[in-house]
Write a protein that holds these residues in place. Structure first.
Motif, mmCIF file in Angstrom:
data_model
loop_
_atom_site.group_PDB
_atom_site.id
_atom_site.type_symbol
_atom_site.label_atom_id
_atom_site.label_comp_id
_atom_site.label_asym_id
_atom_site.label_seq_id
_atom_site.Cartn_x
_atom_site.Cartn_y
_atom_site.Cartn_z
ATOM 1 N N TYR A 217 0.831 -1.208 0.000
ATOM 2 C CA TYR A 217 0.000 0.000 0.000
ATOM 3 C C TYR A 217 0.866 1.259 0.000
ATOM 4 O O TYR A 217 0.604 2.205 -0.752
ATOM 5 C CB TYR A 217 -0.909 -0.007 1.226
ATOM 6 C CG TYR A 217 -1.764 1.238 1.341
ATOM 7 C CD1 TYR A 217 -2.897 1.397 0.539
ATOM 8 C CD2 TYR A 217 -1.437 2.254 2.238
ATOM 9 C CE1 TYR A 217 -3.685 2.546 0.621
ATOM 10 C CE2 TYR A 217 -2.205 3.395 2.337
ATOM 11 C CZ TYR A 217 -3.331 3.540 1.525
ATOM 12 O OH TYR A 217 -4.100 4.678 1.615
ATOM 13 N N ALA A 218 1.923 1.255 0.851
ATOM 14 C CA ALA A 218 2.782 2.438 0.940
ATOM 15 C C ALA A 218 3.491 2.708 -0.381
ATOM 16 O O ALA A 218 3.636 3.867 -0.799
ATOM 17 C CB ALA A 218 3.810 2.253 2.066
ATOM 18 N N PRO A 222 1.847 6.459 -4.028
ATOM 19 C CA PRO A 222 2.259 7.550 -4.932
ATOM 20 C C PRO A 222 1.796 7.329 -6.371
ATOM 21 O O PRO A 222 1.442 8.284 -7.076
ATOM 22 C CB PRO A 222 3.794 7.530 -4.827
ATOM 23 C CG PRO A 222 4.077 6.906 -3.502
ATOM 24 C CD PRO A 222 3.011 5.875 -3.319
ATOM 25 N N ILE A 223 1.786 6.066 -6.847
ATOM 26 C CA ILE A 223 1.344 5.789 -8.218
ATOM 27 C C ILE A 223 -0.140 6.095 -8.369
ATOM 28 O O ILE A 223 -0.585 6.696 -9.360
ATOM 29 C CB ILE A 223 1.639 4.322 -8.587
ATOM 30 C CG1 ILE A 223 3.167 4.076 -8.577
ATOM 31 C CG2 ILE A 223 1.039 3.956 -9.935
ATOM 32 C CD1 ILE A 223 3.564 2.662 -8.881
ATOM 33 N N VAL A 336 10.006 2.185 -7.626
ATOM 34 C CA VAL A 336 8.902 2.907 -8.269
ATOM 35 C C VAL A 336 9.394 4.212 -8.877
ATOM 36 O O VAL A 336 8.957 4.630 -9.960
ATOM 37 C CB VAL A 336 7.769 3.160 -7.244
ATOM 38 C CG1 VAL A 336 6.735 4.113 -7.822
ATOM 39 C CG2 VAL A 336 7.127 1.846 -6.835
ATOM 40 N N ALA A 337 10.318 4.865 -8.183
ATOM 41 C CA ALA A 337 10.846 6.139 -8.691
ATOM 42 C C ALA A 337 11.479 5.966 -10.061
ATOM 43 O O ALA A 337 11.312 6.811 -10.962
ATOM 44 C CB ALA A 337 11.861 6.704 -7.701
ATOM 45 N N PHE A 338 12.197 4.859 -10.280
ATOM 46 C CA PHE A 338 12.825 4.630 -11.579
ATOM 47 C C PHE A 338 11.775 4.373 -12.659
ATOM 48 O O PHE A 338 12.007 4.673 -13.830
ATOM 49 C CB PHE A 338 13.808 3.448 -11.493
ATOM 50 C CG PHE A 338 15.193 3.860 -11.057
ATOM 51 C CD1 PHE A 338 16.111 4.348 -11.980
ATOM 52 C CD2 PHE A 338 15.572 3.765 -9.725
ATOM 53 C CE1 PHE A 338 17.391 4.727 -11.586
ATOM 54 C CE2 PHE A 338 16.829 4.135 -9.323
ATOM 55 C CZ PHE A 338 17.752 4.624 -10.242
ATOM 56 N N ALA A 463 3.741 12.370 -7.446
ATOM 57 C CA ALA A 463 4.119 11.010 -7.081
ATOM 58 C C ALA A 463 5.482 10.988 -6.382
ATOM 59 O O ALA A 463 5.684 10.272 -5.380
ATOM 60 C CB ALA A 463 4.157 10.120 -8.319
ATOM 61 N N PHE A 464 6.429 11.774 -6.905
ATOM 62 C CA PHE A 464 7.757 11.832 -6.284
ATOM 63 C C PHE A 464 7.682 12.430 -4.879
ATOM 64 O O PHE A 464 8.398 12.012 -3.971
ATOM 65 C CB PHE A 464 8.727 12.623 -7.166
ATOM 66 C CG PHE A 464 9.608 11.752 -8.009
ATOM 67 C CD1 PHE A 464 10.799 11.266 -7.510
ATOM 68 C CD2 PHE A 464 9.222 11.403 -9.294
ATOM 69 C CE1 PHE A 464 11.603 10.453 -8.279
ATOM 70 C CE2 PHE A 464 10.022 10.592 -10.073
ATOM 71 C CZ PHE A 464 11.224 10.104 -9.578
ATOM 72 N N ILE A 465 6.806 13.441 -4.743
ATOM 73 C CA ILE A 465 6.629 14.011 -3.404
ATOM 74 C C ILE A 465 6.091 12.924 -2.463
ATOM 75 O O ILE A 465 6.543 12.797 -1.309
ATOM 76 C CB ILE A 465 5.674 15.220 -3.458
ATOM 77 C CG1 ILE A 465 6.338 16.369 -4.224
ATOM 78 C CG2 ILE A 465 5.294 15.659 -2.053
ATOM 79 C CD1 ILE A 465 5.435 17.554 -4.458
#
Length: 919
Positions: A217-218, A222-223, A336-338, A463-465
């Motif tokens: 979930y965590a 962001p997505i 996820v960031a990548f 999302a990055f935030i």
């Protein structure tokens, strides 16, 4: 693998081998021979796949030292590793072993000849080689290695090279091992917790399921926020809002439920893991021999069960279950960031990498400070425990201020250690949080520029935030838990140090079934050493056909109590064997072995429970009627019935609510209830007053009739009723026989008997009469006429003194002469390190204060009674007047006395050095 395929590599290898060759020759006091290095280089040219160090050390062992391949692994690898891994100051080898690993030299040598060699065994070989070099020198190491193939026995080789048996050598090796603490890292607590939860598979799987849902979930949050922002809000699409919003709501419900599941599993797992550890620690303490317990500070054991387990439980219940999922959230967020924007992800990853490096350095320091803090905690625990147990002595000798000052000093040391620990632990978390904040600012700033340029969408920045908030929150939590993890690492290391303590007495792998009744007890050429430094019992052979009552007598330190310790398997013999009905007691199952005997010692401490349960400790399945019958046989039933609650009376801490005589009789009842085939008595009446001694002695005479008894005693009058008296001196059995036979031999026993009967004491201990004719064993009275002896005897003042009484302190002028009529007196000297060392113990017939005839002689030791004593004493001036009137106070006589005093001082100096080294 070609190691010599260039001139540079050949030069590098040769220089390395030259260095090893030089150091090896220096350590072994040999003449350097560079031919071995040249031969090694030529061999490597033809066999480039072989390792240069291995080839060289094998050649060195065989050609230089003449050692056979069977031992070259032990000595060769040990020597090579010591040289190769020696630190720059040549004082410490990395990866020190534990004391328990310092054992089984023969098995170690065999394992080092196998194709696959464990790194731990190489470290053990290194430690053993260094021990031999430091303690016995290079010649002993070489002789040991050469003697093994010749004799075919490691034990014989050890004796030939060092003068010690292999068992004694291993004991001395263990004593030399002092591993450095504070080497663990906080991560080790996590790995330990994972291993510790393996037995509880269902709970662990449920906990992992709960964690996985929360992590998922965590990471996905962001997505879903990006999709909500880009596909719904920015596109003004209702369908683009519904799906992400539904996922967010469902995810919230699932993660909340998973959180409850995780909390339940942690609450169940944490106590289970800790209770399992508590049981292991308690079993270890029970399994530790007297040798191991004596070497291990009891304050540290108390601290292990309190302070160390408290900090470790906090880590197991709070820190580890939180840190693991948070770390996975950080990892998942990076992945996820990548997938969202590689440039912003790289920038984030670089900064996060820097934020991990600095805290990692600080955490090493923090773990060492946590370990040091635990040591200071143990010191305070020890001081408080001593004051509770020795409260009477503290009050009687006005030691409250002294002890309080000592505690305040320890508290000050604890404050320093605590300050450094808390500051270093907090600094680790602070550095982590600071690094994450920097990463957040950098990535948000970079995202803003990329969004303005149209390279990323607004949803991606959102999302990055979200990812940064994930990482920041997780990192903040990890930073906050790191101090707990660091403290737990120190605690875990101290607990594991306890769990690694040596178990000298081991349960047999295949126990032999012992047939009863017991018909013989045999000491077959038994030798023993407590530390490996010296032989405390040397080649003792005793054959006892049961039932027989055996007395063990001799001067202090002669080995009497050692025989009892070996008979009761507090220790195992170093050489020889002890046999019950021809069976080595090491091959008898411990429970079966213990069922054969009962022990009554001078230490009359009881368990803090009722009188009835203390007696029942002798045989746990005994009925109340059997308990009371045992009490009657021990002559303590009427005493018990006179207590406030009879058999249900709580005896208090260590039995302190009862008198010494009452405690001793309860201990006898406990032994009687066991119905033992062997009754072991270790100075069973020495801690009692004279009247109690007489009464308890009568009880023991009655309850031991027809039984096999081994009794250590300083009271030689007890030997008159014994079937066999064994006289020991300096660890050797020097005489055996009955009381009458030994007196007729006029040997050591007769001398001890004459000393012990210097005074005649009535049964109640109130009337004391010196025997003038028996006083000539005192050096200064050896040539005295009978008239002077009679006058001297009538001038002695009789004193009845309690135990733990200081008769004279070290450094005070000798102003009295003392003669011990009954009891034990310790002669103690203060070492340079401030430790009190017991030089010797003085018993009946021993004299104190030879220097009383000489002016200004200072007492070299402190004299303290160990038991209630009957003493005879005379003041300095009165003694001088007696000798002057008797015509003995000549210059020649005084010179002889000064010579005797000088010899006494030399002996005390020797003993101080000997004991300080052993300590």
């Amino acid at each position: 693998m070609r190691l010599l395929n260039s001139p540079f590599q050949r030069d590098h290898v040769k220089k390395d081998l030259d260095r090893i060759n030089a150091v090896a020759n220096e350590w072994l006091a040999l003449t350097p021979d560079e031919g071995i290095v040249d031969d090694t280089m030529r061999f490597l040219e033809a066999h480039p796949a072989d390792h240069p160090h291995t080839v060289f050390i094998n050649r060195f062992m065989s050609e230089k030292l003449g050692l056979q391949p069977a031992v070259s692994g032990l000595f060769g690898l040990g020597l090579l590793h010591a040289i190769h891994y020696r630190s720059a100051d040549q004082q410490q080898v990395v990866n020190p072993i534990t004391q328990q690993e310092a054992s089984d030299v023969e098995g170690l040598a065999a394992r080092l000849m196998e194709p696959e060699i464990k790194r731990e065994d190489v470290y053990r070989a290194t430690s053993f080689v260094e021990f031999l070099l430091q303690e016995f020198g290079p010649k002993a190491l070489i002789d040991f290695g050469r003697s093994i193939p010749e004799s075919g026995s490691f034990d014989q080789a050890a004796k030939a090279a060092t003068g010690k048996s292999l068992a004694m050598l291993e004991l001395a090796w263990q004593a030399s091992v002092h591993p450095e603490g504070g080497q663990r890292r906080g991560l080790s607590v996590i790995t330990w917790t994972v291993r510790a939860t393996r037995p509880y598979l269902t709970l662990r799987l449920l906990m992992l399921l709960g964690m996985a849902i929360q992590i998922g979930y965590a990471v996905m949050l962001p997505i879903w926020l990006q999709q909500l922002f880009d596909n719904g809000i920015m596109a003004q699409s209702a369908s683009g809002v519904e799906l992400p919003l539904t996922l967010l709501v469902v995810g919230l419900v699932l993660t909340s439920s998973a959180g409850l599941l995780t909390d339940y599993c942690v609450a169940a797992l944490g106590p289970k893991v800790m209770n399992t550890l508590r049981v292991k620690m308690f079993e270890k303490v029970q399994a530790m021999s007297e040798r191991s317990l004596g070497a291990y500070d009891s304050g540290e054991i108390s601290s292990n069960f309190t302070n160390d387990l408290v900090v470790l439980e906090k880590a197991v219940v709070w820190a580890v279950p939180g840190i693991v999922p948070k770390a996975l959230i950080i990892l998942g967020s990076v992945v996820v960031a990548f997938t969202l924007q590689w440039l912003m992800a790289i920038a984030m990853l670089v900064v996060l990498g820097l934020t991990i490096f600095v805290p990692r350095i600080i955490s090493k320091w923090a773990v060492r400070t946590a370990y040091a803090r635990g040591i200071e905690d143990a010191k305070i625990v020890r001081t408080v425990r001593e004051d509770v147990n020795l409260a009477t002595i503290v009050r009687d000798f006005s030691l409250r201020d002294f002890r309080l000052a000592r505690l305040k000093k320890q508290i000050a040391d604890l404050y320093k250690a605590s300050f450094i620990q808390y500051f270093s632990s907090g600094l680790t978390g602070r550095a982590t949080n600071f690094g994450v904040s920097v990463a957040q600012l950098l990535v948000v700033g970079l995202g803003g520029f990329l969004a303005v340029g149209g390279d990323v969408s607004g949803g991606t920045v959102v999302a990055f935030i979200g990812l940064l908030l994930n990482i920041g929150g997780a990192a903040t939590f990890v930073g906050g838990q790191l101090p707990i993890l660091i403290q737990a690492a120190g605690g875990l290391e101290r607990v594991e140090t306890l769990l690694k303590q040596t178990e000298d007495v081991k349960e047999p792998k295949e126990p032999v079934d012992l047939e009863t009744p017991l018909q013989s007890v045999t000491f077959d050429h038994v030798s023993f050493s407590y530390t490996g430094e010296k032989t405390d019992l040397d080649d003792v052979s005793i054959d006892v056909k049961t039932p027989l009552r055996v007395a063990l007598v001799g001067p202090s330190g002669s080995g009497k109590s050692t025989i009892l310790n070996l008979l009761t398997r507090q220790f195992d013999v170093t050489e020889g064997q002890i046999l019950f009905n021809g069976v080595d007691i090491r091959n008898i199952a411990d429970q079966r072995f213990r069922s054969l005997m009962a022990v009554v010692t001078q230490d009359t401490s009881l368990f803090q429970t009722t009188v009835r349960e203390n007696i029942r400790m002798g045989r746990l399945d005994a009925s109340d009627e059997e308990v009371e019958q045992a009490a009657r046989e021990a002559d303590v039933h009427d005493v018990i019935m006179g207590l406030s609650e009879g058999y249900e009376t709580d005896v208090g801490d260590m039995g302190k609510k009862l008198s010494g005589g009452q405690r001793q009789r309860i201990a006898i009842a406990r032994a009687v209830l066991r119905k033992p085939e062997i009754l072991v008595l270790d100075e069973a009446t020495s801690a009692l007053d004279n009247a109690s001694q007489t009464e308890v002695a009568k009880t023991l005479d009655r309850v031991t009739a027809g039984k096999t008894v081994f009794a250590v005693t300083h009271k030689l009058a007890d030997c008159e009723t014994m079937d066999l008296v064994c006289v020991l001196d300096g660890g050797k059995l020097v005489e055996t026989g009955s009381h009458t036979e030994l007196l007729a031999k006029d040997g050591l026993y007769a001398k001890l008997w004459n000393q012990g009967t210097t005074v005649e004491i009535s049964d109640d201990g109130r009337e004391v009469r010196p025997v003038p004719g028996k006083l000539r064993h005192i050096t200064m009275l050896a040539e005295a006429p009978i008239e002077l002896l009679e006058k001297f005897a009538s001038s002695l003042e009789v004193l009845l003194v309690d135990s733990n009484t200081i008769l004279r302190r070290q450094g005070e002028v000798v102003d009295r002469f003392w003669l011990v009529g009954r009891g034990l007196v310790a002669s103690k000297a203060r070492s340079s390190g401030g430790t009190d060392l017991t030089i010797e113990k003085l018993g009946a017939g021993d004299s104190i204060g030879l220097g009383a005839l000489i002016d200004d002689v200072v007492c070299p030791t402190t004299l303290e009674t160990l038991t209630p004593c009957t003493l005879l004493t005379i003041g300095k001036q009165e003694l001088i007047n007696l000798f002057r009137e008797g015509g003995l106070l000549s210059d020649h006589f005084l010179d002889d006395m000064r010579h005797q005093v000088d010899r006494e001082l030399e002996y005390i100096a020797f003993r101080k050095t000997q004991l300080a080294v052993a300590d």
